[in-house]
Design an enzyme around this catalytic site. Sequence first.
Site, PDB file in Angstrom:
ATOM      1  N   GLU A 190      63.783  25.315  15.197  1.00 18.01           N
ATOM      2  CA  GLU A 190      63.996  24.717  13.883  1.00 18.01           C
ATOM      3  C   GLU A 190      64.331  23.226  13.963  1.00 18.01           C
ATOM      4  OE1 GLU A 190      63.466  26.522  11.139  1.00 18.01           O
ATOM      5  OE2 GLU A 190      63.004  28.241  12.399  1.00 18.01           O
ATOM      6  N   SER A 208      60.225  31.638   7.706  1.00 19.52           N
ATOM      7  CA  SER A 208      59.694  32.530   8.741  1.00 19.52           C
ATOM      8  C   SER A 208      60.766  33.338   9.460  1.00 19.52           C
ATOM      9  CB  SER A 208      58.877  31.734   9.755  1.00 19.52           C
ATOM     10  OG  SER A 208      59.682  30.781  10.419  1.00 19.52           O
TER      11      SER A 208
END
Length: 219
Positions: free
Chosen positions: A111, A36
Amino acid sequence: MPPQVSEDAEPSEGASLPPDHRSLRGQPVWIFGYGSLIWKPGFQFTRRRVGFIRGYSRRFWQGDSYHRGNQQEPGRVVTLLEDANADTWGVAYQVQKDQLRHSLEYLNLREGVLGGYVRKTVTFYSRGSTARGRSTLALVYIATPRNPLYLGPAEAEDIAGQIVRSRGHSGHNLEYLLRLAHFMRSACPGVEDEHLFSIEAASLALEPSGERRAAPGCA
């Protein structure tokens, strides 16, 4: 509650750089995205380059209980698998010194804490640069089998079924898959990604014909 990760989680600029990057302190740092981050980096940067890293293959082996799924129905997102014969294509972003602290803090949350990924250092090759041998170090986020969201391998049809069913805070898991496939076809023409494209085909086959989603532009 999102999973907690202790590896490489400190937010201060100097301590948060891996050892082989600390010699570059004060210089621009490159961050490589293969999922992404390609279409939604979410942090400040000064340059963007399409290219690849060597020695890794991209796999939909990481579970996602926040961005593209939930605790009851986790989605599937990509991570990297060490593979000496493979290249993984994506986008690298150049981050200047005055942008670095904010960028790393943001990515540590997105993340690391929410995604279960840890940071590593890789060599990034810009598109068209291999003949001249140009490369640069880059940071990359990889989900290892040690994190609690790791799902591991499965048949393309099983991964597709999970993707079609899942949705999280960032949207439908299928949108994530289609954006990634669109990037590969539009920005990296001629590059084959069998794993990605087989899951894309299996996912679209599961969609009712009237509800198939066109891949959005993302490159």
